[in-house]
Enzyme design. Structure first.
Site, PDB file in Angstrom:
ATOM      1  N   TYR A 182     -10.212  -8.353  -3.792  1.00  0.00           N
ATOM      2  CA  TYR A 182      -9.658  -7.254  -2.973  1.00  0.00           C
ATOM      3  C   TYR A 182      -9.496  -7.719  -1.524  1.00  0.00           C
ATOM      4  O   TYR A 182      -8.445  -7.519  -0.907  1.00  0.00           O
ATOM      5  CB  TYR A 182     -10.607  -6.053  -3.057  1.00  0.00           C
ATOM      6  CG  TYR A 182     -10.198  -4.883  -2.196  1.00  0.00           C
ATOM      7  CD1 TYR A 182      -9.216  -3.989  -2.623  1.00  0.00           C
ATOM      8  CD2 TYR A 182     -10.806  -4.652  -0.964  1.00  0.00           C
ATOM      9  CE1 TYR A 182      -8.845  -2.906  -1.834  1.00  0.00           C
ATOM     10  CE2 TYR A 182     -10.444  -3.570  -0.174  1.00  0.00           C
ATOM     11  CZ  TYR A 182      -9.462  -2.694  -0.613  1.00  0.00           C
ATOM     12  OH  TYR A 182      -9.099  -1.616   0.168  1.00  0.00           O
ATOM     13  N   SER A 217      -7.497  -3.245   5.179  1.00  0.00           N
ATOM     14  CA  SER A 217      -8.864  -2.741   4.982  1.00  0.00           C
ATOM     15  C   SER A 217      -9.810  -3.382   5.994  1.00  0.00           C
ATOM     16  O   SER A 217      -9.657  -4.559   6.349  1.00  0.00           O
ATOM     17  CB  SER A 217      -9.355  -3.086   3.579  1.00  0.00           C
ATOM     18  OG  SER A 217     -10.743  -2.869   3.493  1.00  0.00           O
TER      19      SER A 217
HETATM   20  N1  LIG Z   1     -10.743   4.595   0.438  1.00  0.00           N
HETATM   21  C1  LIG Z   1     -11.249   3.629   1.173  1.00  0.00           C
HETATM   22  O1  LIG Z   1     -12.452   3.595   1.472  1.00  0.00           O
HETATM   23  C2  LIG Z   1     -10.352   2.541   1.711  1.00  0.00           C
HETATM   24  C3  LIG Z   1     -10.871   1.678   2.691  1.00  0.00           C
HETATM   25  C4  LIG Z   1     -10.052   0.676   3.197  1.00  0.00           C
HETATM   26  C5  LIG Z   1      -8.739   0.558   2.750  1.00  0.00           C
HETATM   27  N2  LIG Z   1      -8.267   1.412   1.810  1.00  0.00           N
HETATM   28  C6  LIG Z   1      -6.865   1.249   1.400  1.00  0.00           C
HETATM   29  O2  LIG Z   1      -6.172   2.449   1.713  1.00  0.00           O
HETATM   30  C7  LIG Z   1      -5.074   2.658   0.795  1.00  0.00           C
HETATM   31  C8  LIG Z   1      -5.130   4.081   0.242  1.00  0.00           C
HETATM   32  O3  LIG Z   1      -6.357   4.275  -0.400  1.00  0.00           O
HETATM   33  P1  LIG Z   1      -6.875   5.688  -0.944  1.00  0.00           P
HETATM   34  O4  LIG Z   1      -8.310   5.729  -0.611  1.00  0.00           O
HETATM   35  O5  LIG Z   1      -5.951   6.779  -0.520  1.00  0.00           O
HETATM   36  O6  LIG Z   1      -6.763   5.394  -2.517  1.00  0.00           O
HETATM   37  P2  LIG Z   1      -6.222   6.267  -3.738  1.00  0.00           P
HETATM   38  O7  LIG Z   1      -6.700   5.569  -4.958  1.00  0.00           O
HETATM   39  O8  LIG Z   1      -6.566   7.699  -3.533  1.00  0.00           O
HETATM   40  O9  LIG Z   1      -4.630   6.105  -3.600  1.00  0.00           O
HETATM   41  C9  LIG Z   1      -3.949   4.919  -3.974  1.00  0.00           C
HETATM   42  C10 LIG Z   1      -2.659   5.331  -4.675  1.00  0.00           C
HETATM   43  O10 LIG Z   1      -1.869   4.177  -4.962  1.00  0.00           O
HETATM   44  C11 LIG Z   1      -1.177   4.452  -6.170  1.00  0.00           C
HETATM   45  N3  LIG Z   1      -0.696   3.231  -6.837  1.00  0.00           N
HETATM   46  C12 LIG Z   1      -1.460   2.209  -7.309  1.00  0.00           C
HETATM   47  N4  LIG Z   1      -0.674   1.319  -7.932  1.00  0.00           N
HETATM   48  C13 LIG Z   1       0.604   1.755  -7.837  1.00  0.00           C
HETATM   49  C14 LIG Z   1       1.855   1.250  -8.304  1.00  0.00           C
HETATM   50  N5  LIG Z   1       1.938   0.117  -8.994  1.00  0.00           N
HETATM   51  N6  LIG Z   1       2.977   1.969  -8.029  1.00  0.00           N
HETATM   52  C15 LIG Z   1       2.894   3.141  -7.348  1.00  0.00           C
HETATM   53  N7  LIG Z   1       1.738   3.661  -6.886  1.00  0.00           N
HETATM   54  C16 LIG Z   1       0.596   2.991  -7.128  1.00  0.00           C
HETATM   55  C17 LIG Z   1      -2.236   5.153  -7.035  1.00  0.00           C
HETATM   56  O11 LIG Z   1      -1.660   5.867  -8.122  1.00  0.00           O
HETATM   57  C18 LIG Z   1      -2.930   6.052  -6.016  1.00  0.00           C
HETATM   58  O12 LIG Z   1      -2.400   7.368  -6.003  1.00  0.00           O
HETATM   59  C19 LIG Z   1      -5.225   1.558  -0.262  1.00  0.00           C
HETATM   60  O13 LIG Z   1      -4.305   0.517   0.039  1.00  0.00           O
HETATM   61  C20 LIG Z   1      -6.653   1.069  -0.097  1.00  0.00           C
HETATM   62  O14 LIG Z   1      -6.821  -0.267  -0.489  1.00  0.00           O
HETATM   63  C21 LIG Z   1      -9.041   2.391   1.276  1.00  0.00           C
END
Ligand SMILES: NC(=O)c1ccc[n+]([C@@H]2O[C@H](COP(=O)([O-])OP(=O)(O)OC[C@H]3O[C@@H](n4cnc5c(N)ncnc54)[C@H](O)[C@@H]3O)[C@@H](O)[C@H]2O)c1
Length: 249
Positions: A150, A137
């Protein structure tokens, strides 16, 4: 970037960035194994021959082992792993964060990645090749108040990735970390304070923080993951790729 016939395991495949990545890799002719706690968003791929979904908790060692074993049996090899699964933290002062919540964030964002990377190393060492992309991130370089747990988990993802890149280099396994900026998925709203206005935070805090002037779209992340999984990235390892519209500058 030919990915035809290559096999990739994607965690968090049912989420915003995960689904966009599945989409791009399936279109590119790759075999894709999409894993998530909830795979209901992946129903559209049920009829796609080169796609398999696994619904389960990747914090369970046996589930992780099962996914890799089944993938190898079905497709013969495992070319790459993209660790996209993760969880947000709503902005909370440290004195209000319970130990249970801290552990939960570390487990989902870090321990799960340890489990999938450990399994990937077993298969990829046998093949003497492989690609791993771990999602971190932008907050590791541009922290915001109240996201301490986080951010700690994502900082560890970066260090873990670099350590693994060095450890696995002699086996021709590339390991890179991709730091997304604020992205247009449901997760973004979860970083807001519990009593905060999610829509206002998206526009006034997150979107305005991106020099290129818009939120990162899931397909922006998917395109960069695809690149890191491709042959074109064969000499890139231990690198931090920022896909954040300039937010980390
Ligand atoms: N959205 C943002 O602004 C942002 C910014 C920086 C980093 N990120 C990172 O990007 C990645 C994807 O984020 P996103 O925005 O697509 O989020 P999202 O919430 O849409 O997707 C995350 C997925 O991970 C799955 N998950 C969580 N725990 C799990 C487990 N124990 N087993 C299997 N699956 C599991 C969830 O069910 C979900 O579908 C994450 O690692 C997040 O930290 C997101």
């Amino acid at each position: 970037m030919s990915l035809q016939g290559k096999t990739f395991i994607i965690t968090g495949a049912g989420g915003g960035m995960g689904k966009a990545t599945v989409d791009l890799l399936v279109q590119a002719g790759a075999n894709v194994v999409g894993c998530d706690l909830n795979t209901s968003h992946l129903k559209a791929y049920e009829a796609v021959e080169n796609f398999v979904s696994f619904e389960g908790n990747l914090l369970e060692e046996q589930t992780v082992k099962h996914v890799f074993k089944e993938t190898e049996e079905r497709f013969g090899k495992i070319d790459g792993l993209a660790n996209i699964a993760g969880i947000a933290q709503s902005a909370t002062p440290i004195e209000k964060v319970s130990l249970t919540d801290f552990h939960r964030i570390m487990d989902i964002n870090l321990t799960m990645m340890f489990l999938t990377c450990r399994e990937a190393a077993i298969y990829m060492k046998k093949q003497n090749q492989g690609r791993i992309v771990n999602i971190g991130s932008v907050s590791t370089t541009r922290p915001r108040p109240g996201l301490q747990s986080y951010i700690a988990s994502k900082g560890a993802v970066e260090s873990f990735t670099k350590a693994l890149a060095l450890e696995l280099a002699e086996h021709h396994i590339n390991v890179n970390v991709l730091h997304p900026g604020p992205a247009d998925t449901t997760m973004l709203g979860k970083f807001t304070k519990e009593d905060g206005d999610v829509d206002e935070a998206r526009k006034e805090i997150f979107e305005k923080s991106v020099p290129l002037g818009r939120l990162i779209q899931p397909k922006d992340i998917a395109g960069s993951i695809k690149f890191l999984l491709s042959d074109e990235a064969s000499m890139i390892t231990g690198t931090v790729l920022h896909v954040d519209g300039g937010r980390s500058i």
